[in-house]
Design a protein around this motif. Structure first.
Motif, PDB file in Angstrom:
ATOM      1  N   LEU A  10       4.191  -0.719   3.638  1.00  0.00           N
ATOM      2  CA  LEU A  10       3.255   0.357   3.952  1.00  0.00           C
ATOM      3  C   LEU A  10       3.985   1.678   3.816  1.00  0.00           C
ATOM      4  O   LEU A  10       4.963   1.942   4.524  1.00  0.00           O
ATOM      5  CB  LEU A  10       2.720   0.209   5.381  1.00  0.00           C
ATOM      6  CG  LEU A  10       1.838   1.353   5.897  1.00  0.00           C
ATOM      7  CD1 LEU A  10       0.562   1.464   5.068  1.00  0.00           C
ATOM      8  CD2 LEU A  10       1.510   1.149   7.378  1.00  0.00           C
ATOM      9  N   ASP A  11       3.539   2.516   2.891  1.00  0.00           N
ATOM     10  CA  ASP A  11       4.161   3.820   2.669  1.00  0.00           C
ATOM     11  C   ASP A  11       3.083   4.894   2.697  1.00  0.00           C
ATOM     12  O   ASP A  11       2.279   5.016   1.775  1.00  0.00           O
ATOM     13  CB  ASP A  11       4.904   3.846   1.327  1.00  0.00           C
ATOM     14  CG  ASP A  11       5.785   5.087   1.176  1.00  0.00           C
ATOM     15  OD1 ASP A  11       5.611   6.032   1.964  1.00  0.00           O
ATOM     16  OD2 ASP A  11       6.641   5.101   0.265  1.00  0.00           O
ATOM     17  N   LEU A  12       3.064   5.652   3.780  1.00  0.00           N
ATOM     18  CA  LEU A  12       2.132   6.764   3.946  1.00  0.00           C
ATOM     19  C   LEU A  12       2.892   8.083   4.063  1.00  0.00           C
ATOM     20  O   LEU A  12       2.350   9.088   4.541  1.00  0.00           O
ATOM     21  CB  LEU A  12       1.266   6.558   5.195  1.00  0.00           C
ATOM     22  CG  LEU A  12       0.474   5.248   5.276  1.00  0.00           C
ATOM     23  CD1 LEU A  12      -0.304   5.178   6.589  1.00  0.00           C
ATOM     24  CD2 LEU A  12      -0.468   5.104   4.088  1.00  0.00           C
ATOM     25  N   LEU A  47       4.545  -7.330   7.923  1.00  0.00           N
ATOM     26  CA  LEU A  47       5.116  -6.052   7.506  1.00  0.00           C
ATOM     27  C   LEU A  47       6.647  -6.087   7.540  1.00  0.00           C
ATOM     28  O   LEU A  47       7.255  -6.453   8.547  1.00  0.00           O
ATOM     29  CB  LEU A  47       4.604  -4.941   8.417  1.00  0.00           C
ATOM     30  CG  LEU A  47       4.740  -3.515   7.897  1.00  0.00           C
ATOM     31  CD1 LEU A  47       3.922  -3.315   6.625  1.00  0.00           C
ATOM     32  CD2 LEU A  47       4.295  -2.510   8.964  1.00  0.00           C
ATOM     33  N   GLU A  48       7.244  -5.676   6.417  1.00  0.00           N
ATOM     34  CA  GLU A  48       8.698  -5.599   6.297  1.00  0.00           C
ATOM     35  C   GLU A  48       9.196  -4.166   6.210  1.00  0.00           C
ATOM     36  O   GLU A  48      10.318  -3.875   6.624  1.00  0.00           O
ATOM     37  CB  GLU A  48       9.169  -6.370   5.055  1.00  0.00           C
ATOM     38  CG  GLU A  48       8.861  -7.852   5.100  1.00  0.00           C
ATOM     39  CD  GLU A  48       9.273  -8.573   3.830  1.00  0.00           C
ATOM     40  OE1 GLU A  48       9.920  -7.941   2.967  1.00  0.00           O
ATOM     41  OE2 GLU A  48       8.934  -9.764   3.691  1.00  0.00           O
ATOM     42  N   LYS A  49       8.384  -3.278   5.685  1.00  0.00           N
ATOM     43  CA  LYS A  49       8.802  -1.885   5.526  1.00  0.00           C
ATOM     44  C   LYS A  49       7.641  -0.971   5.902  1.00  0.00           C
ATOM     45  O   LYS A  49       6.542  -1.105   5.379  1.00  0.00           O
ATOM     46  CB  LYS A  49       9.220  -1.592   4.086  1.00  0.00           C
ATOM     47  CG  LYS A  49       9.649  -0.153   3.837  1.00  0.00           C
ATOM     48  CD  LYS A  49      10.055   0.053   2.395  1.00  0.00           C
ATOM     49  CE  LYS A  49      10.637   1.443   2.172  1.00  0.00           C
ATOM     50  NZ  LYS A  49       9.669   2.505   2.406  1.00  0.00           N
ATOM     51  N   ALA A  50       7.897  -0.042   6.825  1.00  0.00           N
ATOM     52  CA  ALA A  50       6.912   0.954   7.226  1.00  0.00           C
ATOM     53  C   ALA A  50       7.535   2.329   7.080  1.00  0.00           C
ATOM     54  O   ALA A  50       8.496   2.663   7.782  1.00  0.00           O
ATOM     55  CB  ALA A  50       6.468   0.726   8.672  1.00  0.00           C
ATOM     56  N   ASP A  51       7.017   3.108   6.142  1.00  0.00           N
ATOM     57  CA  ASP A  51       7.481   4.478   5.946  1.00  0.00           C
ATOM     58  C   ASP A  51       6.325   5.419   6.272  1.00  0.00           C
ATOM     59  O   ASP A  51       5.390   5.574   5.489  1.00  0.00           O
ATOM     60  CB  ASP A  51       7.965   4.692   4.510  1.00  0.00           C
ATOM     61  CG  ASP A  51       8.651   6.042   4.331  1.00  0.00           C
ATOM     62  OD1 ASP A  51       8.581   6.882   5.254  1.00  0.00           O
ATOM     63  OD2 ASP A  51       9.273   6.262   3.267  1.00  0.00           O
ATOM     64  N   LEU A  52       6.404   6.035   7.442  1.00  0.00           N
ATOM     65  CA  LEU A  52       5.394   6.980   7.902  1.00  0.00           C
ATOM     66  C   LEU A  52       5.994   8.374   8.021  1.00  0.00           C
ATOM     67  O   LEU A  52       5.426   9.263   8.675  1.00  0.00           O
ATOM     68  CB  LEU A  52       4.826   6.536   9.258  1.00  0.00           C
ATOM     69  CG  LEU A  52       4.313   5.096   9.336  1.00  0.00           C
ATOM     70  CD1 LEU A  52       3.842   4.772  10.753  1.00  0.00           C
ATOM     71  CD2 LEU A  52       3.199   4.859   8.340  1.00  0.00           C
ATOM     72  N   LEU A 110       0.853  -1.184   0.000  1.00  0.00           N
ATOM     73  CA  LEU A 110       0.000   0.000   0.000  1.00  0.00           C
ATOM     74  C   LEU A 110       0.888   1.232   0.000  1.00  0.00           C
ATOM     75  O   LEU A 110       1.671   1.452   0.934  1.00  0.00           O
ATOM     76  CB  LEU A 110      -0.908   0.018   1.233  1.00  0.00           C
ATOM     77  CG  LEU A 110      -1.779   1.274   1.396  1.00  0.00           C
ATOM     78  CD1 LEU A 110      -2.758   1.417   0.237  1.00  0.00           C
ATOM     79  CD2 LEU A 110      -2.531   1.239   2.729  1.00  0.00           C
ATOM     80  N   ASP A 111       0.767   2.040  -1.051  1.00  0.00           N
ATOM     81  CA  ASP A 111       1.568   3.254  -1.179  1.00  0.00           C
ATOM     82  C   ASP A 111       0.636   4.434  -1.447  1.00  0.00           C
ATOM     83  O   ASP A 111       0.075   4.558  -2.536  1.00  0.00           O
ATOM     84  CB  ASP A 111       2.577   3.102  -2.320  1.00  0.00           C
ATOM     85  CG  ASP A 111       3.552   4.279  -2.397  1.00  0.00           C
ATOM     86  OD1 ASP A 111       3.364   5.257  -1.654  1.00  0.00           O
ATOM     87  OD2 ASP A 111       4.500   4.219  -3.204  1.00  0.00           O
ATOM     88  N   LEU A 112       0.470   5.267  -0.433  1.00  0.00           N
ATOM     89  CA  LEU A 112      -0.346   6.478  -0.550  1.00  0.00           C
ATOM     90  C   LEU A 112       0.511   7.723  -0.350  1.00  0.00           C
ATOM     91  O   LEU A 112       0.006   8.799  -0.025  1.00  0.00           O
ATOM     92  CB  LEU A 112      -1.476   6.463   0.492  1.00  0.00           C
ATOM     93  CG  LEU A 112      -2.419   5.249   0.468  1.00  0.00           C
ATOM     94  CD1 LEU A 112      -3.475   5.383   1.553  1.00  0.00           C
ATOM     95  CD2 LEU A 112      -3.069   5.087  -0.893  1.00  0.00           C
ATOM     96  N   SER A 113       1.794   7.613  -0.580  1.00  0.00           N
ATOM     97  CA  SER A 113       2.729   8.695  -0.297  1.00  0.00           C
ATOM     98  C   SER A 113       2.559   9.871  -1.246  1.00  0.00           C
ATOM     99  O   SER A 113       2.006   9.748  -2.341  1.00  0.00           O
ATOM    100  CB  SER A 113       4.168   8.169  -0.375  1.00  0.00           C
ATOM    101  OG  SER A 113       4.461   7.680  -1.684  1.00  0.00           O
ATOM    102  N   TYR A 123      12.561  -2.156   7.885  1.00  0.00           N
ATOM    103  CA  TYR A 123      12.746  -0.723   7.668  1.00  0.00           C
ATOM    104  C   TYR A 123      11.677   0.045   8.431  1.00  0.00           C
ATOM    105  O   TYR A 123      10.481  -0.124   8.166  1.00  0.00           O
ATOM    106  CB  TYR A 123      12.664  -0.383   6.171  1.00  0.00           C
ATOM    107  CG  TYR A 123      13.656  -1.171   5.343  1.00  0.00           C
ATOM    108  CD1 TYR A 123      14.954  -0.718   5.188  1.00  0.00           C
ATOM    109  CD2 TYR A 123      13.286  -2.376   4.765  1.00  0.00           C
ATOM    110  CE1 TYR A 123      15.867  -1.455   4.451  1.00  0.00           C
ATOM    111  CE2 TYR A 123      14.196  -3.122   4.032  1.00  0.00           C
ATOM    112  CZ  TYR A 123      15.487  -2.651   3.882  1.00  0.00           C
ATOM    113  OH  TYR A 123      16.400  -3.387   3.168  1.00  0.00           O
ATOM    114  N   LEU A 124      12.101   0.889   9.363  1.00  0.00           N
ATOM    115  CA  LEU A 124      11.199   1.708  10.153  1.00  0.00           C
ATOM    116  C   LEU A 124      11.601   3.163   9.961  1.00  0.00           C
ATOM    117  O   LEU A 124      12.629   3.614  10.483  1.00  0.00           O
ATOM    118  CB  LEU A 124      11.264   1.326  11.634  1.00  0.00           C
ATOM    119  CG  LEU A 124      10.381   2.143  12.579  1.00  0.00           C
ATOM    120  CD1 LEU A 124       8.901   2.004  12.202  1.00  0.00           C
ATOM    121  CD2 LEU A 124      10.610   1.713  14.024  1.00  0.00           C
TER     122      LEU A 124
END
Length: 335
Positions: free
Chosen positions: A98-100, A119-124, A74-77, A145-146
């Motif tokens: 997850l990329d927000l 989850l492996e990658k979370a970009d908030l 999911l990429d909503l960036s 990746y956090l």
């Protein structure tokens, strides 16, 4: 599906009501694509990839998207999304990316994030999200990746959560308003950690020498804080990281006489410590070198499906493919 650049337009909700077999939906880099994200996207129960990045979407993230149990990415960036991250996001049980990032999301991080066990990658990063990190996130055993930089987290270093994520490779918490000391041993269990960014916070106290024991740590940015005392990192560690170790902009740090070579002491940017009797650990000769330039921006490349991130003040080029399940940074091109 790739939308062509056009005048301002909105996604009609009825567009997705009869597309239940669709597995990938990519509508990116269309600044004229505005309005709200349709809640009817939740009807696409076979969807594995949803990328709506670099558009002009506004409003809140529809909680109905939590019904997409098969969704992996999911990429909503890079939109204009507001409101809080919905608790319903915990229903995306297959989510690995997850990329927000780069929105205007606010409020606290939902405890439901801890339900995303794949989850492996979370970009908030680059939002208005506040701390603390929910304790449930300590259960994200596959997270590598956090990225939380440029959010007003405003807590101490979240050692209990971050220190439990044994597979972490990259932690970005630049400009998060973190306070207090760096806990000794906070990252001791992170044997895979390759890059740690804690710059531009309000951290104080000494630099824990235990950071040098992390076997894969290749980049460490602690610049622009309030750290103090003698830099006690082993000379071998300082030599190995070279300029990938950044402690500049901490005015009360100092370098012990004879601890490091001349070149190493120079790029550490700290004055020599006072001689015996002049105050233990006190710096001599004024403050440290000029502040390190911050690279807080992130740019989207023209290459289809790729993005280059500039992680604030530390990471120069972290590249990942939008549709890949694992995001491996090219460390040789970073910084």
């Amino acid at each position: 599906m790739q939308a062509a650049a056009a005048a301002a337009a909105e996604l009609p909700p009825a567009l997705f009501t009869n597309a239940s077999s669709l597995e990938q939906l990519v509508l990116k880099s269309n600044p004229g694509l505005t309005g709200r994200i349709p809640a009817t996207l939740s009807d696409l129960r076979s969807l594995r990839v949803l990328s709506l990045s670099q558009n002009g979407f506004r409003g809140e993230i529809p909680p109905e998207l939590g019904r997409l149990a098969a969704l992996q990415q999911l990429d909503l960036s890079y939109n204009n999304l507001t409101g809080e991250i919905p608790e319903e996001i915990g229903g995306m049980e297959s989510l690995s990316i997850l990329d927000l990032s780069w929105n205007s999301l606010a409020g606290g991080l939902p405890a439901a994030l801890g339900s995303l066990r794949m989850l492996e990658k979370a970009d908030l990063s680059h939002n208005e999200l506040a701390g603390p990190l929910p304790a449930s996130m300590a259960g994200l055993g596959k997270l590598q990746y956090l990225l939380l930089q440029e959010n007003p987290i405003g807590t101490a270093v979240p050692a209990a959560v971050v220190g439990s994520l044994r597979r972490l490779q990259v932690v970005g918490m630049s400009g998060c308003g973190l306070t207090g000391p760096i806990p000794r041993g906070a990252f001791a269990a992170l044997a895979s950690l390759a890059a740690l960014s804690l710059d531009r916070n309000r951290l104080d106290g000494p630099i824990p020498a235990s950071l040098a024991a992390l076997p894969r740590l290749g980049r460490l940015n602690l610049s622009q804080n309030r750290l103090a005392g003698e830099i006690a990192l082993p000379a071998e560690f300082v030599a190995r990281l070279g300029r990938r170790l950044d402690v500049r902009g901490n005015d009360e740090l100092c370098v012990g006489r004879g601890r490091y070579g001349g070149a190493q002491a120079s790029y550490l940017g700290a004055p020599p410590c006072a001689a015996a009797g002049g105050g233990s650990g006190a710096a001599v000769g004024g403050t440290s070198s000029s502040p390190v330039e911050s690279s807080a921006g992130a740019a989207a490349t023209a290459g289809r499906g790729f993005r280059v991130y500039g992680i604030a003040g530390m990471f120069g080029g972290m590249v990942y493919h939008l549709l890949m399940l694992s995001c491996i940074p090219f460390y040789d091109t970073m910084f």
